[in-house]
Enzyme design. Structure first.
Site, short mmCIF file in Angstrom:
data_model
loop_
_atom_site.label_atom_id
_atom_site.label_comp_id
_atom_site.label_asym_id
_atom_site.label_seq_id
_atom_site.Cartn_x
_atom_site.Cartn_y
_atom_site.Cartn_z
N GLY A 13 -16.44 -64.40 6.76
CA GLY A 13 -16.70 -63.89 8.10
C GLY A 13 -17.22 -64.94 9.07
CB SER A 14 -17.15 -68.64 9.22
OG SER A 14 -15.79 -69.00 9.31
CG ASN A 15 -12.55 -67.22 12.37
OD1 ASN A 15 -12.40 -67.87 13.41
ND2 ASN A 15 -11.99 -67.57 11.22
CE LYS A 89 -5.92 -55.66 0.18
NZ LYS A 89 -5.15 -55.56 -1.03
CG ASN A 106 -4.11 -62.49 11.81
OD1 ASN A 106 -5.23 -62.40 11.26
ND2 ASN A 106 -3.13 -63.21 11.30
CG HIS A 108 -1.51 -67.96 10.37
ND1 HIS A 108 -1.45 -67.21 9.22
CD2 HIS A 108 -0.80 -69.09 10.14
CE1 HIS A 108 -0.71 -67.86 8.33
NE2 HIS A 108 -0.31 -69.00 8.87
CG ASP A 147 1.08 -64.47 9.29
OD1 ASP A 147 0.10 -63.88 9.78
OD2 ASP A 147 1.02 -65.10 8.21
CD GLU A 176 -9.14 -70.29 11.40
OE1 GLU A 176 -9.50 -69.11 11.26
OE2 GLU A 176 -8.76 -70.99 10.43
C1 GAR Z 1 -9.67 -68.37 8.18
O1 GAR Z 1 -9.23 -69.69 8.07
C2 GAR Z 1 -8.53 -67.47 8.63
O2 GAR Z 1 -7.67 -68.07 9.57
C3 GAR Z 1 -7.82 -67.24 7.33
O3 GAR Z 1 -8.86 -67.06 6.38
C4 GAR Z 1 -10.00 -67.80 6.80
C5 GAR Z 1 -11.18 -66.85 6.84
O4 GAR Z 1 -12.37 -67.49 7.16
N1 GAR Z 1 -6.94 -66.12 7.44
C6 GAR Z 1 -5.77 -66.03 6.81
O5 GAR Z 1 -5.36 -66.88 6.05
C7 GAR Z 1 -4.99 -64.75 7.08
N2 GAR Z 1 -3.60 -64.99 6.91
P1 GAR Z 1 -13.66 -66.68 7.60
O6 GAR Z 1 -13.78 -65.47 6.65
O7 GAR Z 1 -14.79 -67.65 7.39
O8 GAR Z 1 -13.49 -66.26 9.02
#
Ligand code: GAR
Length: 194
Positions: A13-15, A89, A106, A108, A147, A176
């Site tokens: 969940g850093s985003n 998912k 989303n 990516h 995607d 991101e």
């Molecule tokens: C992020 O890099 C995101 O772009 C990727 O998972 C990571 C989650 O980081 N998502 C995908 O690959 C989806 N296709 P986070 O949990 O620290 O935000």
């Protein structure tokens, strides 16, 4: 546009945290209404508690129809923008069609349309195996083609010959954290029209 955000996240969940920080500091005008995960051990649950945001976990182990529950919670919390952030998912068609066509976004961890359909570290492994001199992050609309929805924004980062999937992942993740809040702010200000 007034934003009432519902997050869907599966892991750290850093985003989500980066967006919540920007809301807190006033750089992004939005309400974080709910956080939904499919993973009982997701770090994002703790983030939800830290920021006093209601959170729910729905998956096949605890629910017969997890996606119906997700749909209900998004409606119950009056979410007008579903923000997938590290959500691993695919959103099923019946959930997509319950909302307006541009309801879910989303992020990516690559420069789509390249490396579509891959998740997490696998994306960065694929970039390392290529000859690409750059990678980056893409925010796009979620549609029925995984995607492949309309690209809204991208931020590039260099890819160095010395990179490992992990060093590249860290550089892309930092991008991101900038790109998602920037994109949401542009939507809020009406400079990106959904
Ligand atoms: C992020 O890099 C995101 O772009 C990727 O998972 C990571 C989650 O980081 N998502 C995908 O690959 C989806 N296709 P986070 O949990 O620290 O935000």
């Amino acid at each position: 546009m007034e934003l009432s955000i519902g997050f869907l996240a599966s892991h750290n969940g850093s985003n989500v945290r980066a967006i919540l920080e920007n809301i807190k500091s006033g750089r992004l005008e939005a309400k974080a209404s709910v956080i939904i995960t499919n993973n009982t051990t997701a770090g994002v649950i703790q983030i939800a508690d830290e920021y006093s945001i209601p959170s729910y976990c729905f998956n096949k182990n605890n629910s017969q129809d997890p996606w119906q529950k997700v749909l209900n919670k998004l409606k119950e919390h009056k979410v007008n923008l579903g923000v997938l952030a590290g959500f691993m998912k695919e959103v099923p068609q019946f959930v997509l069609s319950a909302f307006s066509p541009n309801y879910f976004l989303n992020i990516h961890p690559a420069l789509l349309p390249k490396y579509a359909g891959l998740y997490g570290i696998d994306v960065h492994r694929a970039v390392i195996q290529s000859r690409d001199k750059e990678s980056g992050a893409t925010v796009h609309i979620v549609n029925e083609e995984y995607d492949r929805g309309k690209i809204l924004t991208q931020l590039k980062v260099p890819r160095y010959n010395t990179d490992t999937p992990e060093t590249l992942a860290a550089r892309v993740l930092a991008a991101e954290h900038i790109l998602y809040s920037y994109t949401l702010a542009e939507i809020q200000k009406g400079r990106i029209i959904l």
